[in-house]
Design a protein around this motif. Structure first.
Motif, PDB file in Angstrom:
ATOM      1  N   ASP A   1       0.844  -1.199   0.000  1.00  0.00           N
ATOM      2  CA  ASP A   1       0.000   0.000   0.000  1.00  0.00           C
ATOM      3  C   ASP A   1       0.879   1.249   0.000  1.00  0.00           C
ATOM      4  N   ILE A   2       1.316   1.657  -1.178  1.00  0.00           N
ATOM      5  CA  ILE A   2       2.204   2.816  -1.278  1.00  0.00           C
ATOM      6  C   ILE A   2       1.488   4.114  -0.928  1.00  0.00           C
ATOM      7  N   ASN A   3       0.175   4.163  -1.154  1.00  0.00           N
ATOM      8  CA  ASN A   3      -0.570   5.375  -0.821  1.00  0.00           C
ATOM      9  C   ASN A   3      -0.579   5.636   0.681  1.00  0.00           C
ATOM     10  N   LEU A   4      -0.737   4.569   1.464  1.00  0.00           N
ATOM     11  CA  LEU A   4      -0.689   4.717   2.920  1.00  0.00           C
ATOM     12  C   LEU A   4       0.682   5.228   3.348  1.00  0.00           C
ATOM     13  N   LEU A   5       1.727   4.651   2.786  1.00  0.00           N
ATOM     14  CA  LEU A   5       3.093   5.069   3.119  1.00  0.00           C
ATOM     15  C   LEU A   5       3.292   6.540   2.791  1.00  0.00           C
ATOM     16  N   ASN A   6       2.847   6.964   1.631  1.00  0.00           N
ATOM     17  CA  ASN A   6       3.002   8.361   1.228  1.00  0.00           C
ATOM     18  C   ASN A   6       2.205   9.295   2.126  1.00  0.00           C
ATOM     19  N   ASN A   7       1.033   8.853   2.569  1.00  0.00           N
ATOM     20  CA  ASN A   7       0.226   9.676   3.475  1.00  0.00           C
ATOM     21  C   ASN A   7       0.930   9.884   4.813  1.00  0.00           C
ATOM     22  N   ILE A   8       1.559   8.834   5.315  1.00  0.00           N
ATOM     23  CA  ILE A   8       2.276   8.942   6.589  1.00  0.00           C
ATOM     24  C   ILE A   8       3.493   9.857   6.431  1.00  0.00           C
TER      25      ILE A   8
ATOM     26  N   GLY B   1       9.195  19.108  13.737  1.00  0.00           N
ATOM     27  CA  GLY B   1       9.368  19.860  14.970  1.00  0.00           C
ATOM     28  C   GLY B   1       8.187  19.807  15.912  1.00  0.00           C
ATOM     29  N   ASN B   2       7.131  19.075  15.548  1.00  0.00           N
ATOM     30  CA  ASN B   2       5.959  18.948  16.420  1.00  0.00           C
ATOM     31  C   ASN B   2       5.955  17.596  17.120  1.00  0.00           C
ATOM     32  N   ILE B   3       5.564  17.588  18.360  1.00  0.00           N
ATOM     33  CA  ILE B   3       5.370  16.332  19.083  1.00  0.00           C
ATOM     34  C   ILE B   3       3.954  15.850  18.803  1.00  0.00           C
ATOM     35  N   PHE B   4       3.826  14.579  18.484  1.00  0.00           N
ATOM     36  CA  PHE B   4       2.494  14.046  18.201  1.00  0.00           C
ATOM     37  C   PHE B   4       2.434  12.573  18.576  1.00  0.00           C
ATOM     38  N   SER B   5       1.228  12.054  18.601  1.00  0.00           N
ATOM     39  CA  SER B   5       1.000  10.658  18.969  1.00  0.00           C
ATOM     40  C   SER B   5       0.458   9.891  17.764  1.00  0.00           C
ATOM     41  N   ALA B   6       0.373   8.588  17.916  1.00  0.00           N
ATOM     42  CA  ALA B   6      -0.218   7.756  16.867  1.00  0.00           C
ATOM     43  C   ALA B   6      -1.671   8.141  16.639  1.00  0.00           C
ATOM     44  N   ASN B   7      -2.335   8.561  17.701  1.00  0.00           N
ATOM     45  CA  ASN B   7      -3.730   8.963  17.589  1.00  0.00           C
ATOM     46  C   ASN B   7      -3.868  10.194  16.680  1.00  0.00           C
ATOM     47  N   THR B   8      -2.880  11.104  16.769  1.00  0.00           N
ATOM     48  CA  THR B   8      -2.892  12.291  15.921  1.00  0.00           C
ATOM     49  C   THR B   8      -2.776  11.904  14.456  1.00  0.00           C
ATOM     50  N   ILE B   9      -1.872  10.971  14.168  1.00  0.00           N
ATOM     51  CA  ILE B   9      -1.692  10.517  12.785  1.00  0.00           C
ATOM     52  C   ILE B   9      -2.938   9.786  12.310  1.00  0.00           C
ATOM     53  N   SER B  10      -3.521   9.005  13.199  1.00  0.00           N
ATOM     54  CA  SER B  10      -4.725   8.250  12.851  1.00  0.00           C
ATOM     55  C   SER B  10      -5.849   9.201  12.432  1.00  0.00           C
ATOM     56  N   LYS B  11      -5.999  10.297  13.172  1.00  0.00           N
ATOM     57  CA  LYS B  11      -7.033  11.282  12.833  1.00  0.00           C
ATOM     58  C   LYS B  11      -6.730  11.922  11.481  1.00  0.00           C
ATOM     59  N   TYR B  12      -5.454  12.183  11.238  1.00  0.00           N
ATOM     60  CA  TYR B  12      -5.059  12.763   9.950  1.00  0.00           C
ATOM     61  C   TYR B  12      -5.409  11.818   8.803  1.00  0.00           C
ATOM     62  N   LEU B  13      -5.109  10.538   8.993  1.00  0.00           N
ATOM     63  CA  LEU B  13      -5.396   9.556   7.949  1.00  0.00           C
ATOM     64  C   LEU B  13      -6.895   9.408   7.712  1.00  0.00           C
ATOM     65  N   LYS B  14      -7.670   9.506   8.783  1.00  0.00           N
ATOM     66  CA  LYS B  14      -9.117   9.444   8.629  1.00  0.00           C
ATOM     67  C   LYS B  14      -9.630  10.611   7.796  1.00  0.00           C
TER      68      LYS B  14
ATOM     69  N   GLU C   1      -0.988  -0.694  15.213  1.00  0.00           N
ATOM     70  CA  GLU C   1       0.177  -1.536  14.937  1.00  0.00           C
ATOM     71  C   GLU C   1       0.732  -1.272  13.537  1.00  0.00           C
ATOM     72  N   THR C   2      -0.159  -1.207  12.547  1.00  0.00           N
ATOM     73  CA  THR C   2       0.274  -0.924  11.173  1.00  0.00           C
ATOM     74  C   THR C   2       0.925   0.452  11.087  1.00  0.00           C
ATOM     75  N   LEU C   3       0.338   1.402  11.791  1.00  0.00           N
ATOM     76  CA  LEU C   3       0.862   2.763  11.793  1.00  0.00           C
ATOM     77  C   LEU C   3       2.271   2.806  12.375  1.00  0.00           C
ATOM     78  N   TYR C   4       2.450   2.200  13.540  1.00  0.00           N
ATOM     79  CA  TYR C   4       3.763   2.194  14.177  1.00  0.00           C
ATOM     80  C   TYR C   4       4.791   1.460  13.326  1.00  0.00           C
ATOM     81  N   ASN C   5       4.377   0.360  12.702  1.00  0.00           N
ATOM     82  CA  ASN C   5       5.294  -0.402  11.852  1.00  0.00           C
ATOM     83  C   ASN C   5       5.764   0.431  10.669  1.00  0.00           C
TER      84      ASN C   5
END
Length: 395
Positions: free
Chosen positions: A207-214, A223-236, A245-249
């Motif tokens: 899934d190259i699109n997921l990789l590019n989104n991350i 320079g910003n501190i963020f959590s996996a939850n922040t990235i998850s919201k962005y992806l949504k 797990e997929t996100l962290y990997n």
């Protein structure tokens, strides 16, 4: 070609030590091959017989048949003996399966000084770490620093040179090109190679699109501190739903490719590293330009990124400082000394000044404020310095 003294100097004391494998890692095209060629040249200048210097670049077609540990061992054995001192350079050795078996066997022979390079931090995990536990020293090579870029271009107008470096970074190959279109095409090829060879193929990601989104999220949040939850919201928001797990990997794979550096938070008072909420900085400013807009965007994050890369190039261990009241951009440690660093592109108000200065409250050690301003803000034991001046000062 310039001599990369900044990286040669810490490696030199280990040239003759056969029991320690010299592991040199760095992002693709940052100059690792040139660096070990310079090491080999220095050995030759010291009088080492060229027959005792063996250099194998696994990206060259002539070595394409060396795919396994058995192939490599069979190739090397006729070239060495057990009585003379040999120096072996394995460039991009991760392309050989089970290479660690050969490296450890050669190291155990006792008369071979081994240098290996790789474009992936995973080189130092798994089997290699197991076989060479306590038997290797690691060196990080980065793209050209600002000072090295000046050596290449001969530019004496530091303001113009800094703006160019902030825009297009220090990948050695980009200095061969004269216009922005050519530079961008070159850097895009570098970026695509990293994505394809060091992430997609190595980690079997489809899934190259997921990789590019991350990656896009990481770039937009330098320079910003963020959590996996922040990235998850962005992806949504991009109509993507991904497990933690997929996100962290995926983030781990991106960091392994050395495209980004992860900076952990550090409890200044308790002297311990936090396990969550990190910062991420891209390894080269030019690669940032491929995915973002004009250089005027997010200048604070860009400046922080340049400072982080400069500290890493100079051998510092860096973390984000956390105090009871504030966050300090960098806690930089080297040679048992600690420096606390705040980075602000422009001090535009008294409020901004107070925010930067107050972050140092209660810290007695060396404190530094880096800005792009040409004004001395030094006060309360805090030294202020312009970014260009700081980049050109030996560390």
């Amino acid at each position: 070609m310039i001599k990369r003294e900044l990286f040669l100097k810490p490696i030199r004391p280990f040239y003759e030590i056969s029991d320690l494998v010299k592991v040199i890692i760095g992002i693709r095209r940052c100059g690792k091959s040139v660096l070990i060629s310079q090491i080999a040249a220095e050995l030759s200048e010291r009088g080492v017989d060229d027959k005792h210097i063996i250099f194998i670049n696994f990206e060259l077609f002539e070595f394409a048949h060396l795919k396994t540990a058995y192939d490599l061992h069979k190739h090397i054995t006729p070239l060495i003996n057990k009585s003379d001192q040999f120096y072996i350079f394995f460039d991009e050795i991760q392309m050989v399966s089970d290479f660690e078996l050969v490296v450890n066997s050669l190291r155990a022979q006792g008369n071979i000084s081994i240098f290996i390079t790789g474009s992936n931090a995973h080189l130092l995990s798994g089997e290699l770490a197991t076989y060479l536990s306590g038997r290797y020293v690691k060196f990080l090579v980065t793209p050209f620093t600002f000072e090295e870029s000046l050596q290449i271009t001969g530019e004496t107008d530091y303001k113009t040179a800094f703006e160019n470096y902030m825009l297009w970074g220090g990948m050695p190959g980009r200095f061969m090109f004269k216009n922005d279109t050519e530079i961008q095409k070159y850097l895009q090829d570098v970026f695509d190679t990293i994505i394809l060879r060091d992430i997609l193929i190595r980690r079997k990601i489809r899934d190259i699109n997921l990789l590019n989104n991350i990656i896009q999220f990481l770039l937009e949040n330098l320079g910003n501190i963020f959590s996996a939850n922040t990235i998850s919201k962005y992806l949504k928001s991009q109509s993507r739903s991904v497990s933690a797990e997929t996100l962290y990997n995926h983030i781990e794979y991106i960091v392994e490719s050395l495209l980004f550096t992860k900076i952990n938070r550090y409890d200044v008072k308790g002297k311990n590293v936090f396990a969550t909420l990190e910062k991420y900085y891209i390894t080269d400013m030019g690669l940032l330009q491929l995915k973002r807009g004009l250089v005027t965007e997010h200048l604070g994050g860009r400046l922080e990124c340049m400072v982080a890369n400069e500290l890493l190039a100079n051998g510092y261990k860096i973390n984000v400082g956390v105090t009871r009241r504030a966050e300090i951009d960098f806690v930089a440690q080297k040679n048992n000394e600690t420096e606390y660093i705040q980075v602000c592109y422009h001090i535009d108000s008294d409020q901004t000044m107070r925010r930067e200065i107050d972050a140092f409250e209660g810290i007695p050690e060396k404190k530094l404020l880096i800005t792009a301003d040409h004004f001395d803000y030094s006060q309360k034991g805090i030294k202020s310095v312009n970014i260009v001046d700081w980049l050109l000062v030996p560390k």
